[in-house]
Design a protein around this motif. Structure first.
Motif, PDB file in Angstrom:
ATOM      1  N   ASN A 128       0.833  -1.209   0.000  1.00  0.00           N
ATOM      2  CA  ASN A 128       0.000   0.000   0.000  1.00  0.00           C
ATOM      3  C   ASN A 128       0.860   1.248   0.000  1.00  0.00           C
ATOM      4  N   LEU A 129       1.945   1.202   0.780  1.00  0.00           N
ATOM      5  CA  LEU A 129       2.790   2.386   0.897  1.00  0.00           C
ATOM      6  C   LEU A 129       3.364   2.755  -0.462  1.00  0.00           C
ATOM      7  N   ARG A 130       3.892   1.752  -1.148  1.00  0.00           N
ATOM      8  CA  ARG A 130       4.468   2.018  -2.472  1.00  0.00           C
ATOM      9  C   ARG A 130       3.421   2.630  -3.396  1.00  0.00           C
ATOM     10  N   SER A 131       2.216   2.017  -3.395  1.00  0.00           N
ATOM     11  CA  SER A 131       1.240   2.500  -4.374  1.00  0.00           C
ATOM     12  C   SER A 131       0.627   3.843  -3.973  1.00  0.00           C
ATOM     13  N   SER A 132       0.798   4.239  -2.698  1.00  0.00           N
ATOM     14  CA  SER A 132       0.190   5.525  -2.312  1.00  0.00           C
ATOM     15  C   SER A 132       1.134   6.705  -2.548  1.00  0.00           C
ATOM     16  N   LEU A 133       2.413   6.409  -2.857  1.00  0.00           N
ATOM     17  CA  LEU A 133       3.394   7.501  -2.875  1.00  0.00           C
ATOM     18  C   LEU A 133       3.108   8.555  -3.939  1.00  0.00           C
ATOM     19  N   ARG A 134       2.728   8.073  -5.146  1.00  0.00           N
ATOM     20  CA  ARG A 134       2.496   9.036  -6.217  1.00  0.00           C
ATOM     21  C   ARG A 134       1.315   9.959  -5.873  1.00  0.00           C
ATOM     22  N   MET A 135       0.278   9.344  -5.280  1.00  0.00           N
ATOM     23  CA  MET A 135      -0.893  10.140  -4.907  1.00  0.00           C
ATOM     24  C   MET A 135      -0.520  11.190  -3.849  1.00  0.00           C
ATOM     25  N   LYS A 136       0.334  10.756  -2.918  1.00  0.00           N
ATOM     26  CA  LYS A 136       0.760  11.689  -1.864  1.00  0.00           C
ATOM     27  C   LYS A 136       1.546  12.854  -2.464  1.00  0.00           C
ATOM     28  N   LEU A 137       2.462  12.498  -3.381  1.00  0.00           N
ATOM     29  CA  LEU A 137       3.274  13.545  -4.008  1.00  0.00           C
ATOM     30  C   LEU A 137       2.364  14.499  -4.782  1.00  0.00           C
ATOM     31  N   ASP A 138       1.415  13.935  -5.513  1.00  0.00           N
ATOM     32  CA  ASP A 138       0.466  14.778  -6.257  1.00  0.00           C
ATOM     33  C   ASP A 138      -0.262  15.725  -5.311  1.00  0.00           C
ATOM     34  N   SER A 139      -0.660  15.193  -4.149  1.00  0.00           N
ATOM     35  CA  SER A 139      -1.470  16.054  -3.285  1.00  0.00           C
ATOM     36  C   SER A 139      -0.602  17.142  -2.618  1.00  0.00           C
ATOM     37  N   ILE A 140       0.668  16.832  -2.343  1.00  0.00           N
ATOM     38  CA  ILE A 140       1.558  17.881  -1.797  1.00  0.00           C
ATOM     39  C   ILE A 140       1.786  18.960  -2.869  1.00  0.00           C
ATOM     40  N   GLU A 275       3.682   1.595   8.684  1.00  0.00           N
ATOM     41  CA  GLU A 275       3.382   2.309   7.434  1.00  0.00           C
ATOM     42  C   GLU A 275       3.355   3.819   7.698  1.00  0.00           C
ATOM     43  N   GLU A 276       2.714   4.185   8.783  1.00  0.00           N
ATOM     44  CA  GLU A 276       2.621   5.610   9.122  1.00  0.00           C
ATOM     45  C   GLU A 276       3.988   6.154   9.557  1.00  0.00           C
ATOM     46  N   LEU A 277       4.714   5.349  10.347  1.00  0.00           N
ATOM     47  CA  LEU A 277       6.028   5.805  10.802  1.00  0.00           C
ATOM     48  C   LEU A 277       6.983   5.975   9.626  1.00  0.00           C
ATOM     49  N   LEU A 278       6.960   4.994   8.716  1.00  0.00           N
ATOM     50  CA  LEU A 278       7.912   5.066   7.601  1.00  0.00           C
ATOM     51  C   LEU A 278       7.537   6.195   6.651  1.00  0.00           C
ATOM     52  N   SER A 279       6.252   6.309   6.321  1.00  0.00           N
ATOM     53  CA  SER A 279       5.918   7.339   5.330  1.00  0.00           C
ATOM     54  C   SER A 279       6.031   8.734   5.929  1.00  0.00           C
ATOM     55  N   GLY A 280       5.738   8.887   7.214  1.00  0.00           N
ATOM     56  CA  GLY A 280       5.784  10.225   7.806  1.00  0.00           C
ATOM     57  C   GLY A 280       7.131  10.562   8.425  1.00  0.00           C
ATOM     58  N   TYR A 281       7.738   9.601   9.092  1.00  0.00           N
ATOM     59  CA  TYR A 281       8.926   9.913   9.909  1.00  0.00           C
ATOM     60  C   TYR A 281      10.207   9.281   9.360  1.00  0.00           C
TER      61      TYR A 281
END
Ligand code: SAM
Length: 587
Positions: A128-140, A275-281
């Protein structure tokens, strides 16, 4: 270099009213950055920062003249303090000079996968983390674009950058890394403060060290955040017992346990999975009990409103999972739950599977059973529940096997150095995902076993039919098929065998008493469906194969009734694709 920056930060803090115990020291720890360690045994430790050292949105609101999008503007302010060579003056105070020791000591790099290189990203597999990265970047990026578009001063440059970044974000991972995300931690002098890489840098700083503003101001908007210099040097452990408190604008963290000499004094960022720790911190914890795997179920809005208006099914939203780290001693009950509306499910219904809490799995099971049931069936029907369970298990097993699949990267043999810590983090994160999914599968297997053993007499497997009714195979089937023995016929599935058993029971009017319920239901079904059912093509085909000359004992219609009955009154066990007849009872 870092040690010097740390020394200056601490001096600046103490000179400006920060308080922390004499018995602690701040050190640089490999793989963790700065950490706070006890120099001797201590029974209590308190860290306090005064109001005037807190970086909060009242500063950015005054600087940029807007009170909208407060967190976004606060990120811009911090990017400006870092990357703009000129002063940033608010109320005659140069914030750049004031906060310089803090900004200088911020980490040189954050290990968030948002800035990992493609070889490192490959290690995340199909998670999930891998597939959410592009969406996160788009939203930032969208966040940056929407606020920067309003900055008169740099409008033309922002517009030109916007077009270039939009084009970049349409390209593959490798291109995005080379042209965008690898630029975030480069030399300060090469980054413009208003640029997207500067904003992304600031965003990562906030993700990894901001606190919610309500820890200092309980009446603020719950989405507002602040930076708390020096307090934010404390690392995280979910086992650490701390109390957060605020008094007259100052904020304090108090360690509630004794700490031995040499031990680290840790804050508690709340119950966060890897997942939250790695993607955020940018870090993970081994054996993290808060690990979750997110499953999002997308349903048509009509189905969602049917469920919310006409059933007692529980559909969770993100607020049902939020575990607050911020237990303020003065206000332990800060809750920001809004009433649920159907539109909250437009992006899907979120289920966070976890090894520690089986509730989300139960909610999912109820949903899958609901989706399986026909209009005449009840949600708690045994068949509906058992089939829902099989469908859910199938979905979770597919998720599990997709995580393990090697990622399909389409780039041309570009390979980058992989940082050791990132490889470790990817491994720990993925193994937590796999363990959580395996736990859910085992839980479903256990539940199925429990139900089937409680309801033994309500289920008819082929094996049980053979045991209860030996004359079916030995006598009736050969007679029905006009062969010498039943074994002369090759039956490709359990389904065909059950249909033939039902057919024999009708043709010979026999039935063992333990299976009488199946015959009664079958007769009721045949009578009820007499005029409504269509003759299924597969049923007709099977009838012609088994009875090329037709059958004096069994009409095609009776045979097709049996296939229809099997469909309505059975569930298919996933492990061996076996159809099992189920009595019409509730769990
Ligand atoms: C709020 S800061 C804590 C101070 C930080 N170590 C520093 O050097 O500024 C959060 C960052 O600290 C690191 N961190 C916190 N807890 C950690 C832990 N248990 N293990 C490894 N790194 C941790 C991560 O890099 C995270 O992004």
């Amino acid at each position: 270099m870092q040690a010097e920056k740390l020394k200056q930060l601490l001096e600046w803090g103490v000179n400006n009213g920060v308080k922390y115990p004499e018995e602690v020291e701040f050190v640089n720890v490999e793989g963790k950055g700065f950490a706070c360690v006890a120099k001797s045994d201590i029974t209590a430790a308190e860290f306090i920062i005064p109001d005037n050292l807190i970086i909060k949105s009242s500063l950015s609101s005054r600087l940029f003249g807007t009170s909208l999008n407060q967190t976004s503007w606060l990120k811009v302010l911090v990017a400006k303090l870092k990357f703009d060579k000129n002063a940033t003056t608010v109320d005659d105070v140069d914030l750049k000079a004031k906060f310089a020791p803090y900004i200088d000591a911020l980490p040189e790099e954050i290990d968030s996968p948002l800035v990992w290189n493609p070889s490192e990203l490959d290690l995340l597999g199909n998670t999930n983390l891998r597939s959410s990265l592009r969406m996160k970047l788009d939203s930032i990026f969208k966040e940056w674009k929407s606020i920067m578009g309003t900055l008169e001063e740099h409008r033309n440059q922002v517009q030109a950058d916007t077009i270039a970044i939009e084009e970049t974000l349409e390209q593959d991972e490798n291109y995005v890394y080379r042209n965008l995300t690898s630029k975030v931690f480069q030399e300060c002098s090469e980054v413009e403060w208003w640029s997207f890489p500067a904003f992304l840098w600031s965003h990562l700083i906030f993700l990894s060290r901001a606190f919610p503003e309500y820890v200092i101001n309980p009446s603020t908007d719950p989405s507002n955040v602040v930076l708390l210099p020096i307090i934010d040097l404390l690392n995280h452990d979910y086992r650490s017992k701390v109390e957060w408190n605020q008094r007259d604008g100052a904020f304090g963290v108090r360690k509630l346990e004794a700490v031995s000499e040499g031990e680290e004094i840790l804050n508690n960022y709340g119950g966060k999975g890897n997942e939250e720790l790695l993607s955020g911190y940018g870090f993970v914890l081994d054996e993290n009990i808060f690990d979750t795997v997110a499953l999002k179920i997308q349903l048509p809005s009509k189905t969602v409103s049917e469920i919310t208006s006409a059933t007692s099914l529980f559909l969770p939203t993100i607020s049902d999972y939020t575990t607050s780290a911020f237990e303020l001693s003065s206000n332990k009950e800060i809750k920001h739950k809004l009433p649920k509306t159907d539109s909250q499910y437009d992006d899907g219904i979120l289920y966070l599977l976890s090894k520690e809490n089986n509730d989300p799995l139960r909610w999912l099971l109820d949903l899958f059973s609901y989706l399986e049931k026909s209009p005449e069936e009840s949600c708690s029907g045994l068949r509906v529940q058992l089939q829902g369970l099989q469908n859910l298990r199938n979905a979770i097993e597919m998720k599990l096997s997709s995580i393990s699949l090697a990622s399909t990267s389409d780039r041309q043999a570009a390979s980058y150095d992989v940082k050791e810590y990132r490889a470790h983090a990817a491994r720990v994160y993925k193994s937590g995902q796999v363990k959580t999914l395996k736990h859910a599968i085992n839980e479903l297997k256990r539940t199925e076993k429990e139900w089937t053993s409680q309801h033994k007499s309500d289920l008819l497997t082929v094996k049980r039919i053979m045991r209860l009714d030996p004359s079916f195979m030995d006598v009736e089937l050969p007679l029905l098929l006009q062969t010498n023995t039943g074994s002369d016929v090759t039956l490709e599935s359990y389904d065909a065998l059950i249909v033939l058993w039902l057919s024999c029971k009708v043709a010979f009017n026999t039935c063992p008493k333990e299976a009488q319920w199946a015959m009664d239901s079958f007769k009721a079904y045949s009578n009820h469906c007499e005029h409504t059912k269509a003759l299924s093509p597969e049923g007709q085909q099977l009838y012609r194969t088994l009875f090329p000359e037709g059958s004096a004992k069994l009409s095609q219609e009776q045979f097709i009734n049996a296939t229809g009955f099997l469909q309505h009154y059975s569930y298919t066990r996933l492990s061996n694709d076996e159809a099992i007849l189920v009595r019409d009872v509730n769990l």
